[in-house]
Enzyme design. Structure first.
Site, PDB file in Angstrom:
ATOM      1  N   LYS A  81       0.852  -1.204   0.000  1.00 55.17           N
ATOM      2  CA  LYS A  81       0.000   0.000   0.000  1.00 55.17           C
ATOM      3  C   LYS A  81       0.883   1.249   0.000  1.00 55.17           C
ATOM      4  CE  LYS A  81      -2.201   1.153   4.128  1.00 55.17           C
ATOM      5  NZ  LYS A  81      -2.235   2.507   4.724  1.00 55.17           N
TER       6      LYS A  81
ATOM      7  N   GLY B 226      -4.224   8.365   5.675  1.00 57.77           N
ATOM      8  CA  GLY B 226      -3.374   9.387   6.289  1.00 57.77           C
ATOM      9  C   GLY B 226      -2.251   9.769   5.336  1.00 57.77           C
TER      10      GLY B 226
ATOM     11  N   ARG C 221      -7.961  12.192  12.973  1.00 58.91           N
ATOM     12  CA  ARG C 221      -6.502  12.109  13.100  1.00 58.91           C
ATOM     13  C   ARG C 221      -5.866  13.498  13.004  1.00 58.91           C
ATOM     14  NH1 ARG C 221      -4.709   7.238   9.362  1.00 58.91           N
ATOM     15  NH2 ARG C 221      -2.702   7.684  10.316  1.00 58.91           N
TER      16      ARG C 221
ATOM     17  N   THR D 172       4.400  12.146  12.891  1.00 54.84           N
ATOM     18  CA  THR D 172       4.271  11.404  11.630  1.00 54.84           C
ATOM     19  C   THR D 172       5.380  11.791  10.659  1.00 54.84           C
ATOM     20  OG1 THR D 172       2.865  11.033   9.705  1.00 54.84           O
ATOM     21  CG2 THR D 172       2.619  13.158  10.765  1.00 54.84           C
ATOM     22  N   SER D 173       5.745  10.855   9.822  1.00 59.36           N
ATOM     23  CA  SER D 173       6.748  11.113   8.782  1.00 59.36           C
ATOM     24  C   SER D 173       6.083  11.480   7.456  1.00 59.36           C
ATOM     25  CB  SER D 173       7.587   9.854   8.572  1.00 59.36           C
ATOM     26  OG  SER D 173       6.760   8.805   8.050  1.00 59.36           O
TER      27      SER D 173
ATOM     28  N   SER E 213       9.526   6.819  12.084  1.00 59.74           N
ATOM     29  CA  SER E 213       9.186   6.025  10.892  1.00 59.74           C
ATOM     30  C   SER E 213      10.231   6.217   9.788  1.00 59.74           C
ATOM     31  CB  SER E 213       7.790   6.406  10.376  1.00 59.74           C
ATOM     32  OG  SER E 213       6.787   5.895  11.231  1.00 59.74           O
TER      33      SER E 213
ATOM     34  N   ASP F 108       3.389   0.121  12.418  1.00 57.83           N
ATOM     35  CA  ASP F 108       2.312  -0.772  11.937  1.00 57.83           C
ATOM     36  C   ASP F 108       2.569  -2.232  12.278  1.00 57.83           C
ATOM     37  OD1 ASP F 108       1.399   1.570  10.929  1.00 57.83           O
ATOM     38  OD2 ASP F 108       1.574   1.036   8.816  1.00 57.83           O
TER      39      ASP F 108
ATOM     40  N   ARG G 151      -5.993  -3.092  10.824  1.00 54.02           N
ATOM     41  CA  ARG G 151      -4.947  -3.910  11.482  1.00 54.02           C
ATOM     42  C   ARG G 151      -5.459  -4.541  12.788  1.00 54.02           C
ATOM     43  NH1 ARG G 151      -1.085  -3.106   7.808  1.00 54.02           N
ATOM     44  NH2 ARG G 151      -0.894  -0.984   6.992  1.00 54.02           N
TER      45      ARG G 151
HETATM   46  O1  S3P Z   1       4.634   6.658   4.883  1.00 52.35           O
HETATM   47  C1  S3P Z   1       3.920   5.670   5.005  1.00 52.35           C
HETATM   48  O2  S3P Z   1       3.614   4.937   4.045  1.00 52.35           O
HETATM   49  C2  S3P Z   1       3.429   5.312   6.360  1.00 52.35           C
HETATM   50  C3  S3P Z   1       4.078   5.791   7.469  1.00 52.35           C
HETATM   51  C4  S3P Z   1       3.691   5.416   8.842  1.00 52.35           C
HETATM   52  O3  S3P Z   1       3.003   6.504   9.417  1.00 52.35           O
HETATM   53  P1  S3P Z   1       3.733   7.612  10.347  1.00 52.35           P
HETATM   54  O4  S3P Z   1       4.816   8.236   9.595  1.00 52.35           O
HETATM   55  O5  S3P Z   1       2.597   8.547  10.628  1.00 52.35           O
HETATM   56  O6  S3P Z   1       4.227   6.861  11.536  1.00 52.35           O
HETATM   57  C5  S3P Z   1       2.763   4.190   8.871  1.00 52.35           C
HETATM   58  O7  S3P Z   1       2.194   4.060  10.138  1.00 52.35           O
HETATM   59  C6  S3P Z   1       1.674   4.326   7.834  1.00 52.35           C
HETATM   60  O8  S3P Z   1       0.827   3.196   7.852  1.00 52.35           O
HETATM   61  C7  S3P Z   1       2.271   4.396   6.443  1.00 52.35           C
HETATM   62  C1  PEP Z   2      -1.779   4.073   9.700  1.00 43.25           C
HETATM   63  C2  PEP Z   2      -1.928   3.526   8.496  1.00 43.25           C
HETATM   64  O1  PEP Z   2      -2.052   4.204   7.316  1.00 43.25           O
HETATM   65  P1  PEP Z   2      -2.261   5.755   7.050  1.00 43.25           P
HETATM   66  O2  PEP Z   2      -1.543   6.526   8.142  1.00 43.25           O
HETATM   67  O3  PEP Z   2      -1.656   6.034   5.716  1.00 43.25           O
HETATM   68  O4  PEP Z   2      -3.737   6.016   7.084  1.00 43.25           O
HETATM   69  C3  PEP Z   2      -1.916   2.045   8.368  1.00 43.25           C
HETATM   70  O5  PEP Z   2      -1.992   1.559   7.230  1.00 43.25           O
HETATM   71  O6  PEP Z   2      -1.832   1.335   9.376  1.00 43.25           O
END
Ligand code: S3P
Ligand code: PEP
Length: 467
Positions: free
Chosen positions: A34, A122, A153, A195-196, A222, A342, A420
């Site tokens: 994804k 997100g 969020r 968050t990244s 992350s 995750d 999840r």
């Molecule tokens: O960049 C990405 O693809 C993601 C980064 C992570 O989030 P954070 O950077 O908010 O921890 C992860 O938890 C999310 O499912 C996917």
């Molecule tokens: C947190 C997740 O995704 P996102 O932040 O992109 O909604 C996830 O897939 O667990």
């Protein structure tokens, strides 16, 4: 047995009945990543919409999950032409996607969509904020919004974008947000403690500005996700210099995303659930082979291999498939999840069936995912009678050992609409005599639409009968 009742949006999971398990082998294929699909979608958008002469882009094995679909809809709103097809190469939840310029030949960079709907993703919603600043003029304003869990969020993470010319007005720290201004090259700071994902979007957009930028990152988290962003950009011909600890990035402007073709890897986040399922099935003498996971992937959740090792589960990679070589101990483990948040949900079922105590650290950001994951996982553990302790940044679980949980009663747990959590509950239900009934079960489609089908397939193959 696994029953999915779509009318009540419920999945009923009861333990696997395995006749003559020893020597049985089941093979399944991990779905496409994804995270990598969404990065490739935005890189393709930038290539086709912003980089003249870069031609078409063909993406293979793009995830057909809801988050990737929301990202494709967002890309379409910028005016690029997107066509989908199915390659039929056996990877579940997969499609091919072609990006091209509109037939009119009109320049897409002069206009900015007035509204973007990002579903529950997100990554899509945060990544697109800096990217928007490459389109339209100073007067353009875009409302970015989403639905369901995404509306709860945090989006009060955007202050750092101001130095780069962008103003993002939030709705008291949440969606919808209004984005105005033009992205410009600058020297600025981004706080990545929560968050990244915003940083990933900024890094993708800055190479298309007219000058050189420096991004200083406070509290990087992350980090492998940032490495994945840089890797995707490199595959599209963009280079960024970074310090080893990802606290400083030097981005040259006037670069070009170059089209071509790109294949998305299998998903290590979904793969983590499959590997834990494989470890649990190995306890019953069943061998599981998992295809479509790259052993050299940069994906954060490949770290599941290190965690399994720590728990005493030996994994091997042979002839393109991961499988469990042997379960040596199934002991509680310690791990810091700051860089791979995750992985906590798939590893909770592992911790439940380990002997002794598991210490999970670096988990505080799990409160801001599709659900408050610490609370939702706590409820799941309450329901199955497992003792645990949650503090600010740690999650301690007292495992019950590898035997099937003996309780015969039917219990119901809610997924909290979090994919999840639903998948974690399924894995525990498969080793609880009375099973588990999961409400709001269809949320798995956010990342892994065929999850229940895969589990069902395994069960059918093992039982030799339906379910
Ligand atoms: O960049 C990405 O693809 C993601 C980064 C992570 O989030 P954070 O950077 O908010 O921890 C992860 O938890 C999310 O499912 C996917
Ligand atoms: C947190 C997740 O995704 P996102 O932040 O992109 O909604 C996830 O897939 O667990």
């Amino acid at each position: 047995m696994l029953l999915v009742d779509q009318t009540s949006d419920r999945a009923i999971v009861v333990p696997i009945k395995i006749d003559a398990p020893v020597g049985r082998t089941v093979t399944f294929t991990a779905p496409p990543s994804k995270s990598q699909s969404i990065r490739a979608i935005f890189a393709s958008l930038l290539s086709v919409a912003c980089c003249e002469g870069s031609g078409e882009v063909r993406l293979r094995n793009v995830s057909s999950c809801e988050d990737a679909s929301a990202s494709l809809e967002v890309a379409k709103a910028f005016g690029v032409k997107i066509t989908e097809s199915h390659s039929g190469d056996g990877v579940l939840d997969s499609r091919d996607v072609m990006f091209s310029s509109p037939d009119s030949g009109a320049s897409l960079r002069t206009a900015r969509p007035s509204k973007l709907e990002c579903g529950e993703s997100g990554l899509c919603a945060r990544m697109v904020l800096p990217i928007l600043g490459l389109f339209g003029d100073d007067t353009a304003v875009t409302t970015v919004t989403g639905r369901g869990s995404l509306l709860k969020r945090p989006f009060d993470i955007v202050a750092g974008l101001k130095a780069f010319g962008l103003l993002v007005e939030t709705n008291a720290g949440y969606l919808p947000v209004n984005v105005s201004g033009r992205l410009r090259a600058a020297h600025g700071r981004i706080d990545a403690s929560l968050t990244s994902q915003l940083l990933s979007g900024l890094l993708m957009a800055l190479p298309l500005t007219d000058g050189d930028s420096t991004v200083i990152v406070e509290n990087p988290t992350s980090k492998p996700y940032i490495a994945m962003t840089l890797e995707t950009m490199e595959r599209f011909g963009i280079r960024v210099r970074t310090s080893e600890d990802f606290t400083e990035f030097h981005v040259s402007g006037r670069q070009h995303y170059v089209g071509g073709s790109y294949e998305v890897e299998g998903d290590w986040s979904a793969g983590a659930f499959l590997l834990v399922l494989a470890a649990l099935l190995k306890l019953d003498g069943v061998d599981v082979r998992i295809l479509n996971l790259s052993p050299s992937s940069l994906q954060a959740d490949r770290a599941v291999l290190n965690v399994l090792e720590r728990a005493g589960v030996r994994v091997k990679f042979e002839n393109g498939a991961f499988s469990i070589d042997r379960v040596e101990s199934m002991n509680g483990f310690e791990f810091d999840f700051t860089d791979c948040p995750d992985l906590v949900p798939p590893l909770v079922p592992l911790a439940v069936f380990c002997r002794g105590r598991t210490h999970m650290y670096g988990v505080k950001r799990l409160r801001f995912k599709e659900s408050n994951r610490l609370q939702a996982l706590g409820r799941l553990l309450d329901a199955v009678g497992v003792r645990y302790e949650i503090s600010d940044d740690s999650f301690i679980i007292d495992g019950l050992g590898p035997n099937v949980l003996p309780q015969e009663d039917q219990i119901e747990v809610d997924s909290h609409n979090d994919h999840r959590i639903a998948m974690a509950a399924t894995l525990i239900g498969l080793r609880r005599r009375g099973g588990i009934s999961i409400t709001n079960a269809s949320c798995v489609a956010k990342s892994f639409p065929s999850f229940y089908k895969v589990v069902e397939m395994v069960l059918k193959e093992l039982n030799g009968v339906a379910g």
